[in-house]
Each structure stands twice: as C-alpha cells, then as structure tokens.
Design a protein around this motif. Structure first.
Motif, PDB file in Angstrom:
ATOM      1  N   LEU A 291      63.812 174.595   1.054  1.00 55.67           N
ATOM      2  CA  LEU A 291      65.178 174.183   0.734  1.00 55.67           C
ATOM      3  C   LEU A 291      65.606 172.990   1.585  1.00 55.67           C
ATOM      4  N   TYR A 292      65.223 172.993   2.867  1.00 58.41           N
ATOM      5  CA  TYR A 292      65.616 171.917   3.780  1.00 58.41           C
ATOM      6  C   TYR A 292      64.806 170.634   3.554  1.00 58.41           C
ATOM      7  N   ARG A 293      63.696 170.773   2.823  1.00 56.12           N
ATOM      8  CA  ARG A 293      62.784 169.634   2.597  1.00 56.12           C
ATOM      9  C   ARG A 293      62.297 169.041   3.922  1.00 56.12           C
ATOM     10  N   LYS A 294      61.944 169.925   4.833  1.00 57.38           N
ATOM     11  CA  LYS A 294      61.406 169.543   6.141  1.00 57.38           C
ATOM     12  C   LYS A 294      60.030 170.185   6.290  1.00 57.38           C
ATOM     13  N   THR A 295      59.138 169.493   6.999  1.00 56.92           N
ATOM     14  CA  THR A 295      57.746 169.955   7.014  1.00 56.92           C
ATOM     15  C   THR A 295      57.145 170.062   8.418  1.00 56.92           C
ATOM     16  N   PRO A 296      57.829 170.690   9.369  1.00 54.69           N
ATOM     17  CA  PRO A 296      57.124 170.989  10.609  1.00 54.69           C
ATOM     18  C   PRO A 296      56.031 172.011  10.317  1.00 54.69           C
ATOM     19  N   GLU A 297      55.025 172.076  11.165  1.00 51.73           N
ATOM     20  CA  GLU A 297      53.993 173.080  10.955  1.00 51.73           C
ATOM     21  C   GLU A 297      54.583 174.469  11.154  1.00 51.73           C
ATOM     22  N   VAL A 298      54.131 175.414  10.334  1.00 51.71           N
ATOM     23  CA  VAL A 298      54.549 176.811  10.447  1.00 51.71           C
ATOM     24  C   VAL A 298      53.305 177.653  10.694  1.00 51.71           C
ATOM     25  N   VAL A 299      53.315 178.421  11.764  1.00 52.23           N
ATOM     26  CA  VAL A 299      52.208 179.326  12.072  1.00 52.23           C
ATOM     27  C   VAL A 299      52.801 180.675  12.456  1.00 52.23           C
ATOM     28  N   SER A 300      52.404 181.715  11.757  1.00 52.44           N
ATOM     29  CA  SER A 300      52.983 183.039  11.980  1.00 52.44           C
ATOM     30  C   SER A 300      52.604 183.593  13.346  1.00 52.44           C
ATOM     31  N   GLY A 301      53.567 184.305  13.924  1.00 55.22           N
ATOM     32  CA  GLY A 301      53.383 184.904  15.229  1.00 55.22           C
ATOM     33  C   GLY A 301      53.115 186.397  15.150  1.00 55.22           C
ATOM     34  N   SER A 302      53.607 187.099  16.156  1.00 57.54           N
ATOM     35  CA  SER A 302      53.299 188.517  16.326  1.00 57.54           C
ATOM     36  C   SER A 302      54.055 189.387  15.327  1.00 57.54           C
ATOM     37  N   ALA A 303      53.394 190.441  14.900  1.00 56.17           N
ATOM     38  CA  ALA A 303      54.006 191.404  13.981  1.00 56.17           C
ATOM     39  C   ALA A 303      54.612 192.590  14.721  1.00 56.17           C
ATOM     40  N   ARG A 304      54.362 192.664  16.039  1.00 63.30           N
ATOM     41  CA  ARG A 304      54.882 193.794  16.819  1.00 63.30           C
ATOM     42  C   ARG A 304      54.984 193.384  18.284  1.00 63.30           C
ATOM     43  N   PRO A 305      55.715 194.138  19.079  1.00 63.41           N
ATOM     44  CA  PRO A 305      55.844 193.838  20.506  1.00 63.41           C
ATOM     45  C   PRO A 305      54.546 194.098  21.268  1.00 63.41           C
ATOM     46  N   LEU A 306      54.541 193.734  22.553  1.00 56.05           N
ATOM     47  CA  LEU A 306      53.358 193.942  23.386  1.00 56.05           C
ATOM     48  C   LEU A 306      53.021 195.415  23.518  1.00 56.05           C
ATOM     49  N   LEU A 307      54.029 196.266  23.756  1.00 58.42           N
ATOM     50  CA  LEU A 307      53.761 197.680  24.052  1.00 58.42           C
ATOM     51  C   LEU A 307      54.513 198.656  23.171  1.00 58.42           C
ATOM     52  N   ARG A 308      55.743 198.388  22.877  1.00 55.41           N
ATOM     53  CA  ARG A 308      56.582 199.373  22.190  1.00 55.41           C
ATOM     54  C   ARG A 308      56.431 199.271  20.681  1.00 55.41           C
ATOM     55  N   ASP A 309      57.043 200.201  19.964  1.00 52.86           N
ATOM     56  CA  ASP A 309      57.116 200.103  18.509  1.00 52.86           C
ATOM     57  C   ASP A 309      58.166 199.067  18.133  1.00 52.86           C
TER      58      ASP A 309
END
Length: 306
Positions: free
Chosen positions: A56-74
């Motif tokens: 929608l913004y018509r902007k193209t910075p790179e997108v790379v997905s990060g973490s799906a969960r925390p380091l230790l907790r749920d």
C-alpha cells in the motif's frame, strides 16, 4: 542532509502500521530493513501485515521475518487490542511485496549494519530479534548508533500489574538489550497515554489519500483509548524520539528488567529516584508535549499523500 540508516523490528499491529508509515515517509530516516516479529499477533499475521502495508505504501525496504516466539517463555499476544489479524478494519489490496525467506532476521541485521557507517535499531515489538543480534554479533556493536524502543512503564503495566506488553512478551530479551552497554532511548507506556490522537485529527488524516483512509479505518477498530476521547499512540513515539527529540522531557536513568518468574515477571524498573544506585543505561522519555506531537504526527502523515 544524510538520512539516518534504520532497522525496524515490528509486530503490526495498528499503531505499528502508523509508525512504519512515519518511518518510511520521513525525510530524516532511511529504513534499510523491516523485520516482522511475533507480538501483537502471531508471526504469520505480522509478516502478512508488513507485506500488505509496504504494498500500500509503495515502499520497498527489505523484509526478513524474525522470531515466532520469545527466547524462553510462551508467546503472548494483544489481539484484544488490535483485532484477530492485527489490522482488522481495512480491506488491503493483495500484497505484491514479500518477505525474504532465504535467511533469518538476525543475519539480515548483521548484513545491513556492516554495509552502513552507523545504524539505529528501532524496536516497537518484543525485543527478541534485537537481543539475538546483539548476542550473536558482538563485533557489530561499534556500528550501532543507538537502540530506540517503545516499551516498559514508569509505573503500572498494561499486560501485568507492573509489566508493559512489549517487554513482558520477552523479558529475557529485554534484559539482554538493556545490559548491552549501547545507547538506548525508551518511550514508555505513560508517554503513549499522553500522545493522544483526537477525533478531529483522525478526520484530517482521513483526507490524506488511500493511506490516510486506511489509517482512519484501522483507528476505528483500535482499542487503546477510544475513538471519541482520543487514541493512545505508542509505537509512533519511537520514531518521534529519533527525529523530534525536543518534544520530549528525557531523563538519563537505570532500567532493569525483572526476569524472575514472579508476580512482577517482565516489569521494567525505571529507577528515576536512583534507589538502585546503579549507573544510567538508558535515556527515558517521561513526558511528551501533546500539541507538538500532534502537529508532527499530522505533518508527517501528510507526506503519504504527496
């Protein structure tokens, strides 16, 4: 003027969507990388939401997905505030910009940091990926100008009695960040409560073309504050801290994160009275001028219609 290189870790989220627009259309910032992370909703949703927003913004910075969960907790989430998808309330066009899945967000952060003289890391979601980056690439720390985060609270929380959501989502990661020795700026919960967007401002934003209409529609579904009495803007404060610091009252102080699994797990101890007798490790905004914030907010979003 040379624009400041920025990496954005985010969990959109309605107020994240606005903060991303403020960053991407800023004349002062050059957003090199956006890393969606779990938080307000699941990584599946935050990744999809980021792709829709950039389309929608018509902007193209790179997108790379990060973490799906925390380091230790749920994982926890805030779908009660942002809706099931994180951005309920607007029919986005189909995405044509997609996340790069060939490497991790942390690897992408490392690459960007080493391509730039100095980079600012902006965390407006859980701090998991920033903590992992600092842990895995300590040789990169000299190239980090600062870390700017929206998180923590001066007093009571909005997730636990004393814990704010972003820090509570991954207290161990938050602790790693604040123990990093890097310059850190913090916009806590209470300052977001001061930075309200009133109905007449929302109506003005609606006139800013397709993006303004999108923000207006999302705001009608946003459940932090109220549409009539004013919506609380949190994540936008992290962008404002970088480009308009003079609108804030900022205090240099100690911030400690509670990681014991107790009733205060995830709480941020912002030691304004120096009870801990420890050296300052952060600059914390304790107040924002709401009129200056509103003016900056509207002027910045007006650029989306240019």
């Amino acid at each position: 003027m040379k624009r400041r290189s920025v990496i954005l870790s985010t969990d959109p989220g309605i107020d994240d969507a606005v903060a991303i627009a403020l960053a991407l259309f800023s004349e002062e910032l050059d957003v090199k990388l956006i890393c969606p992370i779990f938080g307000n909703v699941s990584l599946e949703h935050t990744k999809s939401n980021t792709e829709k927003l950039l389309t929608l913004y018509r902007k193209t910075p790179e997108v790379v997905s990060g973490s799906a969960r925390p380091l230790l907790r749920d994982a926890i989430n805030a779908s009660d505030i942002h809706g099931e998808s994180g951005m309920d309330g607007y029919e986005f066009p189909d995405a044509t910009i997609f996340s790069n899945s060939s490497r991790t967000a942390v690897e992408a952060m490392h690459e960007v940091v080493n391509q730039e003289e100095q980079t600012t890391l902006v965390g407006i979601g859980p701090l998991t990926d920033i903590a992992l980056f600092l842990h895995l690439y300590p040789q990169d720390l000299a190239k980090i100008d600062r870390i700017v985060v929206m998180g923590g609270s001066l007093g009571r929380g909005n997730y636990g009695v004393l814990s704010e959501f972003n820090f509570a989502a991954d207290p161990e990661a938050s602790k790693i960040v604040f123990n990093s020795g890097l310059p850190i700026q913090v916009a806590p919960l209470e300052v977001g409560n001061q930075a309200k967007i009133m109905p007449e401002v929302t109506d003005k934003i609606r006139s800013f073309g397709e993006i303004g209409e999108m923000i207006y529609q999302l705001f009608t579904k946003y459940r932090s504050g109220s549409f009539e009495a004013g919506l609380n803007m949190y994540d936008a404060l992290a962008i404002a801290l970088i480009v308009e610091p003079e609108m804030f009252e900022i205090v240099s102080t100690r911030v400690e994160i509670e990681t014991a699994t107790s009733l205060t797990y995830g709480a941020s101890l912002i030691d304004l009275e120096n009870y801990l007798d420890l050296p300052a490790n952060a600059e914390v905004a304790v107040n924002v001028d709401p009129i200056q914030f509103e003016e900056w907010f509207v002027e910045s979003l007006a650029r989306t219609a240019e």
